[in-house]
Design a protein around this motif. Structure first.
Motif, short mmCIF file in Angstrom:
data_model
loop_
_atom_site.label_atom_id
_atom_site.label_comp_id
_atom_site.label_asym_id
_atom_site.label_seq_id
_atom_site.Cartn_x
_atom_site.Cartn_y
_atom_site.Cartn_z
N ILE A 112 -14.34 7.23 -6.93
CA ILE A 112 -13.11 7.65 -7.59
C ILE A 112 -11.92 7.55 -6.63
O ILE A 112 -10.84 7.09 -6.99
CB ILE A 112 -13.25 9.09 -8.13
CG1 ILE A 112 -14.25 9.13 -9.28
CG2 ILE A 112 -11.90 9.64 -8.58
CD1 ILE A 112 -14.65 10.54 -9.72
N VAL A 113 -12.13 7.99 -5.40
CA VAL A 113 -11.05 7.93 -4.38
C VAL A 113 -10.66 6.47 -4.12
O VAL A 113 -9.47 6.13 -4.03
CB VAL A 113 -11.50 8.61 -3.08
CG1 VAL A 113 -10.49 8.36 -1.97
CG2 VAL A 113 -11.69 10.11 -3.30
N ASP A 114 -11.67 5.60 -3.99
CA ASP A 114 -11.39 4.18 -3.76
C ASP A 114 -10.51 3.60 -4.87
O ASP A 114 -9.50 2.92 -4.60
CB ASP A 114 -12.69 3.38 -3.70
CG ASP A 114 -13.43 3.56 -2.38
OD1 ASP A 114 -12.83 4.09 -1.43
OD2 ASP A 114 -14.61 3.16 -2.31
N VAL A 115 -10.90 3.85 -6.09
CA VAL A 115 -10.17 3.29 -7.22
C VAL A 115 -8.80 3.92 -7.36
O VAL A 115 -7.83 3.26 -7.76
CB VAL A 115 -11.00 3.43 -8.52
CG1 VAL A 115 -10.18 3.04 -9.73
CG2 VAL A 115 -12.24 2.56 -8.44
N GLY A 116 -8.69 5.19 -6.98
CA GLY A 116 -7.37 5.83 -7.00
C GLY A 116 -6.40 5.15 -6.06
O GLY A 116 -5.22 4.98 -6.37
N SER A 117 -6.90 4.71 -4.90
CA SER A 117 -6.03 4.02 -3.94
C SER A 117 -5.60 2.67 -4.50
O SER A 117 -4.48 2.22 -4.26
CB SER A 117 -6.74 3.84 -2.60
OG SER A 117 -7.81 2.92 -2.69
N CYS A 118 -6.48 2.02 -5.26
CA CYS A 118 -6.12 0.74 -5.89
C CYS A 118 -5.04 0.94 -6.94
O CYS A 118 -4.12 0.13 -7.08
CB CYS A 118 -7.35 0.11 -6.55
SG CYS A 118 -8.39 -0.77 -5.39
N THR A 119 -5.16 2.01 -7.68
CA THR A 119 -4.16 2.31 -8.71
C THR A 119 -2.78 2.43 -8.08
O THR A 119 -1.79 1.94 -8.63
CB THR A 119 -4.53 3.62 -9.44
OG1 THR A 119 -5.84 3.50 -10.01
CG2 THR A 119 -3.54 3.91 -10.56
N GLN A 153 -12.20 5.79 -13.56
CA GLN A 153 -12.07 7.13 -12.99
C GLN A 153 -12.42 8.22 -13.99
O GLN A 153 -13.08 9.21 -13.65
CB GLN A 153 -10.64 7.32 -12.47
CG GLN A 153 -10.31 6.44 -11.28
CD GLN A 153 -8.87 6.56 -10.85
OE1 GLN A 153 -8.51 7.46 -10.09
NE2 GLN A 153 -8.02 5.68 -11.33
N LYS A 154 -12.00 8.05 -15.23
CA LYS A 154 -12.30 9.06 -16.25
C LYS A 154 -13.81 9.20 -16.44
O LYS A 154 -14.35 10.31 -16.50
CB LYS A 154 -11.65 8.68 -17.58
CG LYS A 154 -10.17 9.00 -17.68
CD LYS A 154 -9.64 8.70 -19.07
CE LYS A 154 -8.19 9.13 -19.22
NZ LYS A 154 -7.68 8.86 -20.60
#
Length: 218
Positions: free
Chosen positions: A156-163, A185-186
């Protein structure tokens, strides 16, 4: 009654098995609705995961009278199966984002500055997130709940940084990426919530981790 609750209850009516009667399962007492209301994104949980879970339960029931022991009776909620379908949905969303970050989606110009920045920052990060998701899925198969939770949260953290790296995109590319990254993420946040509930219900030391030999005493 809050608008989100009304929508969840309305969706539950659509997801009840065809064989259910109104007397047996009124919308307000739907196990799916009750369960999804305990976690994040309840409307999304009912709408997206309800049909997936019912499909799994129905397929198992058609193949074996013991199918309910694997994923629950159709129309009920089994935490392990709910986590599994949430991870499946996250994997599908992640695959879409990975395809874009790897430059395999035709029709988009990778030389556009904002898109290039997005690709440069997220190609490796998204691969890493997918590896962690696959690891979390494997951990769940042997009931390693804490390992699964740790890996899912890291994904989730990884994908949040991509966002964040891709927030300057516009047009169709932004819509496609936002949809896939947000979905990823959801679904993982839903999975993490119910992994914790599942872990709380599991007595210490049970069930055993398959494939792990017992410790030997000296």
């Amino acid at each position: 009654m809050a608008a989100s609750t009304v929508l969840v209850l309305a969706l539950a009516v659509l997801l009840l098995p065809a064989s259910s009667s109104a007397a047996r399962a009124p919308p307000g007492s739907s196990p799916l609705v009750s369960t999804c209301m305990e976690g994040p994104f309840p409307v999304h949980c009912v709408k997206e995961l309800g049909p997936r879970l019912l499909d799994v339960q129905t397929a198992l029931a058609s193949a074996s009278p013991r199918g309910a022991l694997i994923a629950g009776v159709p129309g009920t909620v089994d935490f392990s199966s709910l986590v599994a379908v949430a991870m499946e949905a996250a994997t599908e969303a992640g695959a879409v984002a990975s395809t874009i970050f790897e430059g395999k989606l035709p029709g988009f110009n990778a030389s556009v500055p904002d898109f290039k920045k997005c690709l440069d920052n997220c190609t490796v990060t998204m691969k890493s997130a997918m590896k962690k998701l696959h690891g979390a899925t494997a951990a769940m198969k042997v009931h390693a709940h804490q390992v699964a939770t740790t890996l899912a949260n890291r994904a989730i953290v990884d994908v949040g940084s991509c966002t964040m790296s891709c927030h300057n995109l516009t047009g169709d590319m932004r819509l496609i990426l936002e949809a896939s990254l947000v979905e990823f993420q959801k679904m993982l946040r839903i999975a993490v919530t119910f992994i914790s509930k599942l872990a709380a219900k599991t007595p210490p030391g049970a069930p055993p981790m398959r494939g792990v030999p017992p410790a030997r005493r000296p």
